[in-house]
Design an enzyme around this catalytic site. Structure first.
Site, mmCIF file in Angstrom:
data_model
loop_
_atom_site.group_PDB
_atom_site.id
_atom_site.type_symbol
_atom_site.label_atom_id
_atom_site.label_comp_id
_atom_site.label_asym_id
_atom_site.label_seq_id
_atom_site.Cartn_x
_atom_site.Cartn_y
_atom_site.Cartn_z
ATOM 1 N N ASP A 107 19.394 -36.291 0.585
ATOM 2 C CA ASP A 107 19.230 -37.295 1.648
ATOM 3 C C ASP A 107 18.110 -38.323 1.458
ATOM 4 O OD1 ASP A 107 20.638 -35.084 2.523
ATOM 5 O OD2 ASP A 107 19.248 -34.576 4.122
ATOM 6 N N GLU B 241 23.318 -32.838 11.314
ATOM 7 C CA GLU B 241 22.174 -33.079 10.437
ATOM 8 C C GLU B 241 21.833 -34.567 10.446
ATOM 9 O OE1 GLU B 241 22.559 -29.742 6.998
ATOM 10 O OE2 GLU B 241 23.823 -31.479 6.655
HETATM 11 C C1 FRU Z 1 21.429 -32.627 4.682
HETATM 12 C C2 FRU Z 1 20.378 -31.526 4.693
HETATM 13 C C3 FRU Z 1 19.384 -31.719 5.832
HETATM 14 C C4 FRU Z 1 18.188 -30.974 5.340
HETATM 15 C C5 FRU Z 1 18.209 -31.296 3.872
HETATM 16 C C6 FRU Z 1 17.672 -30.226 2.970
HETATM 17 O O1 FRU Z 1 21.972 -32.851 3.428
HETATM 18 O O2 FRU Z 1 20.997 -30.261 4.779
HETATM 19 O O3 FRU Z 1 19.858 -31.286 7.080
HETATM 20 O O4 FRU Z 1 17.001 -31.377 5.945
HETATM 21 O O5 FRU Z 1 19.567 -31.558 3.538
HETATM 22 O O6 FRU Z 1 17.581 -30.688 1.665
#
Ligand code: FRU
Length: 519
Positions: free
Chosen positions: A45, A227
């Site tokens: 992300d 998320e």
């Molecule tokens: C989304 C996610 C988020 C989390 C991160 C961990 O892709 O699962 O919710 O903070 O990636 O890398």
């Protein structure tokens, strides 16, 4: 027979197609020309997007020591125009509270946090601490929200050890990805975070003490884990009307399976977010209003603090689907972002919607343009002839007119037999990208060989497309960014031709082929 095999410490892939063995150098073949990738190793992300003093900061979920997901750090890159990125030293490292999961950053120009010193404006990051040791015990309260500040424009960060975590966990297993925005309507900080199957809103005057406000649930479209939300006010284009938008990623439950991101338009009274009535009706009818209908745009969030943010937001996503995030056949790095895009909120006859476009700064990199006013097509026409345009860095704009209840496909192809088809199907009433024949990697292909679709409510007599092409991606913008489809592919060799196919006569107008040069 087709198989791939790793050679030379993962620097190149050998593949076998029939009798001819070829080597693919992943830097040359797959490192995108204008989409951000980390120099090395894993990225997911986008995080901490803030603007300060002419510079856009992009942080990202990063495992710096391997090409698969691992203990999360924040990587960092900067850009003056949202197109060319320069990678910076790692910004945040895991600590005794856990891994550094996704979150956001703001430039605290009024020093509301009090972390500013000697006239230096603090950048404040709010992120999720994920306690993996605790997770192993089976505990649920493993995620909490932490704060760090920087007095040198995001280069180095100090964790707020004496106050962390600033939001504790009260028993929700998935409780993460705080996105903080300056609420220029109510003059407060507002935070949205993902709490299992809903979004939660918090507010603060100083970025350290947070007060819970309310929850938002989507009662129409049901999804898996929520998320990476985003929440901000924006003026409706051409007016002073302010609406609030929640952007929300989910996994699973995406538009075409796997992960995906929706948006919701409504009003915020300083406590509760309520959907606009017309938007709620549209949502009820369409069962999901997606930021992107392609399979490869996840965890998209916007920049805060950009000069024109009251009426235009800049956004970027991780260009993959969680269903196969480990499968892209690159080994030096793994993870690519979408092009940065501009969001404007439009009021059309039915409701509110985003108009989405690639950032305007891309135009600076157009080195050559070819145009054709009108082409009358009888079933098929070659729009780009073999070798005429470098289709690994190009933007193609065209209008289709005189359409009937038929299917219209644009077809990218090359001499090694890869094809990618996309376009509009007026018989099935949808836009589509068909990547069943566009992969060099068997594993990747097995997971991705499908047709992605975006439903349309009526069949269309005329449409416009903007098509952005890099070495491993297509971003298809339909009718002024009313809908977008983003997908990735890994070819045996670059696409060299573009044709268009229909069943009878139709017209292509205003064909504009922009060749980029990023050197
Ligand atoms: C989304 C996610 C988020 C989390 C991160 C961990 O892709 O699962 O919710 O903070 O990636 O890398």
């Amino acid at each position: 027979m087709t198989f791939k095999k790793l050679v030379l410490c993962g620097l190149s892939l050998a593949y076998f197609s029939g009798a001819v063995a070829q080597e693919i150098n992943e830097e040359t073949a797959y490192r995108p020309n204008f989409h951000f990738t980390p120099k090395k190793n894993w990225m997911n992300d986008p995080n901490g997007l803030f603007y300060a003093d002419g510079v856009y900061h992009l942080f990202f979920q990063h495992w710096p020591y391997g090409n698969v997901w691992g203990p999360m750090h924040w990587g960092h890159a900067t850009s003056k125009d949202l197109v060319k990125w320069e990678e910076q030293p790692i910004a945040l490292y895991p600590d005794r509270f856990g891994y550094i999961f996704s979150g956001s950053a703001v430039y605290d120009t009024k020093n509301t946090s009090g972390f500013g010193k000697d006239g230096k404006i603090p950048a404040i990051a709010l992120f999720t601490y994920h306690d993996s040791a605790k997770e192993k015990t089976g505990a649920t309260d493993v995620e909490s929200q932490g704060l760090a500040y920087s007095l040198d424009n995001g280069q180095t960060w100090t964790k707020y050890d004496e106050g962390n975590p600033v939001i504790k966990n009260n028993g929700i297993r998935d409780f993460r990805d705080p996105k903080v925005t300056w609420d220029w309507v109510n003059n407060k900080w507002i935070m949205v975070l993902a709490a299992k199957d809903r979004a939660q809103f918090y507010t603060s005057d100083n970025l350290k003490d947070w007060k819970y406000l309310s929850d938002f649930e989507d009662k129409v479209s049901k999804h898996g884990t929520w998320e990476c939300p985003d929440f901000f006010p924006i003026k409706v284009k051409g007016t002073n009307e302010v609406k609030w938008v929640l952007i929300q990623s989910f996994y699973p439950g995406g538009a075409n399976g796997g992960s995906g991101t929706q948006y919701y338009v409504g009003d915020f009274d300083g406590k509760n977010f309520t959907l606009d009535k017309s938007f709620a009706q549209k949502l009820e009818k369409e069962k999901g209003i997606w930021l992107d209908y392609g399979r490869d745009n996840y965890a998209s969030v916007t920049w805060g603090g950009s000069p024109d943010e009251q009426y235009k937001k800049y956004i970027i996503g991780w260009m993959i689907n969680l269903d196969y995030a480990f499968e892209p056949p690159t080994n030096i790095w793994r993870g690519t972002n979408t092009v940065a895009r501009e969001l404007e909120l439009i009021k059309d006859k039915n409701s509110y919607r985003f108009s989405i476009a690639p950032v305007a700064a891309l135009k600076k990199y157009v080195a050559a343009t070819e145009t054709q006013k009108k082409i009358t097509v009888n079933q098929t026409a070659e729009l780009i002839k073999e070798g005429k345009t470098n289709l690994t860095q190009a933007e193609i704009n065209l209008d289709l007119k005189g359409l009937k209840k038929e299917k219209y496909s644009l077809v990218l192809s090359n001499k090694t037999g890869d094809t990618l088809k996309f376009g509009i199907d007026n018989t099935a009433k949808n836009l589509f990208i068909d990547r069943t024949a566009s992969s060099n990697s068997t594993t990747f292909k097995n997971r991705t060989a499908k047709v992605s679709k975006a439903s349309l409510t009526e069949d269309q007599k005329e449409v416009s497309f903007k098509i952005l092409l890099d070495k491993t991606s297509i971003e298809l913008f339909y009718n002024d960014g009313d809908k977008v489809l983003t997908e990735i592919f890994f070819l045996k060799s670059p696409f060299t031709t573009l044709t268009i196919e229909g069943k009878s006569k139709f017209v292509v107008e205003n064909l504009v082929i922009n060749q980029f040069n990023f050197k």
